[in-house]
Scaffold this motif. Structure first.
Motif, PDB file in Angstrom:
ATOM      1  N   VAL A 202     -12.916  -7.157  -2.390  1.00 31.75           N
ATOM      2  CA  VAL A 202     -13.117  -7.279  -3.833  1.00 31.75           C
ATOM      3  C   VAL A 202     -12.730  -8.699  -4.230  1.00 31.75           C
ATOM      4  N   GLU A 203     -13.728  -9.488  -4.588  1.00 29.36           N
ATOM      5  CA  GLU A 203     -13.516 -10.874  -4.998  1.00 29.36           C
ATOM      6  C   GLU A 203     -12.728 -11.651  -3.947  1.00 29.36           C
ATOM      7  N   GLY A 204     -13.067 -11.436  -2.693  1.00 31.41           N
ATOM      8  CA  GLY A 204     -12.449 -12.169  -1.600  1.00 31.41           C
ATOM      9  C   GLY A 204     -11.131 -11.611  -1.102  1.00 31.41           C
ATOM     10  N   LYS A 205     -10.667 -10.533  -1.710  1.00 38.34           N
ATOM     11  CA  LYS A 205      -9.414  -9.913  -1.292  1.00 38.34           C
ATOM     12  C   LYS A 205      -9.698  -8.504  -0.771  1.00 38.34           C
ATOM     13  N   ILE A 206      -8.918  -8.092   0.215  1.00 37.67           N
ATOM     14  CA  ILE A 206      -9.067  -6.747   0.749  1.00 37.67           C
ATOM     15  C   ILE A 206      -8.256  -5.787  -0.114  1.00 37.67           C
ATOM     16  N   ARG A 207      -8.941  -4.785  -0.652  1.00 36.10           N
ATOM     17  CA  ARG A 207      -8.281  -3.770  -1.468  1.00 36.10           C
ATOM     18  C   ARG A 207      -8.391  -2.445  -0.729  1.00 36.10           C
ATOM     19  N   LYS A 208      -7.294  -1.712  -0.666  1.00 39.41           N
ATOM     20  CA  LYS A 208      -7.259  -0.422   0.008  1.00 39.41           C
ATOM     21  C   LYS A 208      -7.557   0.680  -1.009  1.00 39.41           C
ATOM     22  N   TYR A 209      -8.628   1.411  -0.762  1.00 47.64           N
ATOM     23  CA  TYR A 209      -9.006   2.532  -1.612  1.00 47.64           C
ATOM     24  C   TYR A 209      -8.663   3.835  -0.917  1.00 47.64           C
ATOM     25  N   TYR A 210      -8.092   4.760  -1.677  1.00 47.84           N
ATOM     26  CA  TYR A 210      -7.700   6.060  -1.135  1.00 47.84           C
ATOM     27  C   TYR A 210      -8.550   7.155  -1.767  1.00 47.84           C
ATOM     28  N   THR A 211      -8.963   8.099  -0.925  1.00 45.98           N
ATOM     29  CA  THR A 211      -9.753   9.240  -1.360  1.00 45.98           C
ATOM     30  C   THR A 211      -9.098  10.502  -0.812  1.00 45.98           C
ATOM     31  N   ALA A 212      -9.123  11.568  -1.583  1.00 46.91           N
ATOM     32  CA  ALA A 212      -8.549  12.836  -1.127  1.00 46.91           C
ATOM     33  C   ALA A 212      -9.406  13.424  -0.009  1.00 46.91           C
ATOM     34  N   THR A 213      -8.743  13.971   0.985  1.00 44.73           N
ATOM     35  CA  THR A 213      -9.428  14.652   2.084  1.00 44.73           C
ATOM     36  C   THR A 213      -9.644  16.119   1.703  1.00 44.73           C
ATOM     37  N   GLU A 214     -10.294  16.846   2.589  1.00 42.77           N
ATOM     38  CA  GLU A 214     -10.461  18.287   2.359  1.00 42.77           C
ATOM     39  C   GLU A 214      -9.084  18.961   2.282  1.00 42.77           C
ATOM     40  N   LYS A 215      -8.183  18.556   3.180  1.00 36.60           N
ATOM     41  CA  LYS A 215      -6.818  19.092   3.152  1.00 36.60           C
ATOM     42  C   LYS A 215      -6.145  18.751   1.826  1.00 36.60           C
ATOM     43  N   GLY A 216      -6.343  17.526   1.350  1.00 40.24           N
ATOM     44  CA  GLY A 216      -5.790  17.117   0.063  1.00 40.24           C
ATOM     45  C   GLY A 216      -6.322  17.956  -1.079  1.00 40.24           C
ATOM     46  N   GLN A 217      -7.594  18.288  -1.010  1.00 46.24           N
ATOM     47  CA  GLN A 217      -8.211  19.126  -2.044  1.00 46.24           C
ATOM     48  C   GLN A 217      -7.600  20.532  -2.034  1.00 46.24           C
TER      49      GLN A 217
END
Length: 102
Positions: free
Chosen positions: A68-83
């Motif tokens: 993102v704009e030259g920087k690495i951003r860590k995105y988190y998403t819920a897994t099936e277990k998380g759901q």
């Protein structure tokens, strides 16, 4: 002592909040900090990131790196277990709310 006890209690709420949003859309740390602050949780990055890493290690979240704009951003998403965990937590929270609301 009271502050420490409240922080322990709120940790569960924070994790539920994280799962809720990570199920709706991918989240990243700074966005999540702002979201939590809107709900009265004043935590630092030094508190949030270990929570995210722990939830990832527990299989509740997955992480994807995006540039993102030259920087690495860590995105988190819920897994099936998380759901599944979120669904169970919502049911328990609802039962608790009904019991203590008055």
């Amino acid at each position: 002592m009271e502050e420490k006890t409240l922080r322990k209690l709120f940790l569960g709420f924070i994790q539920i909040h994280i799962l809720h949003h990570a199920l709706e859309h991918p989240i990243y740390g700074v966005w999540m900090l702002e979201e939590l602050r809107e709900h009265g949780y004043n935590i630092s990055t030094g508190t949030l990131y270990p929570i995210l890493h722990s939830m990832e290690a527990d299989g509740l979240l997955t992480k994807a790196n995006k540039n993102v704009e030259g920087k690495i951003r860590k995105y988190y998403t819920a897994t099936e277990k998380g759901q599944i965990v979120l669904s169970e937590a919502r049911a328990k929270a609802y039962e608790l709310f009904k019991e203590i609301k008055e």
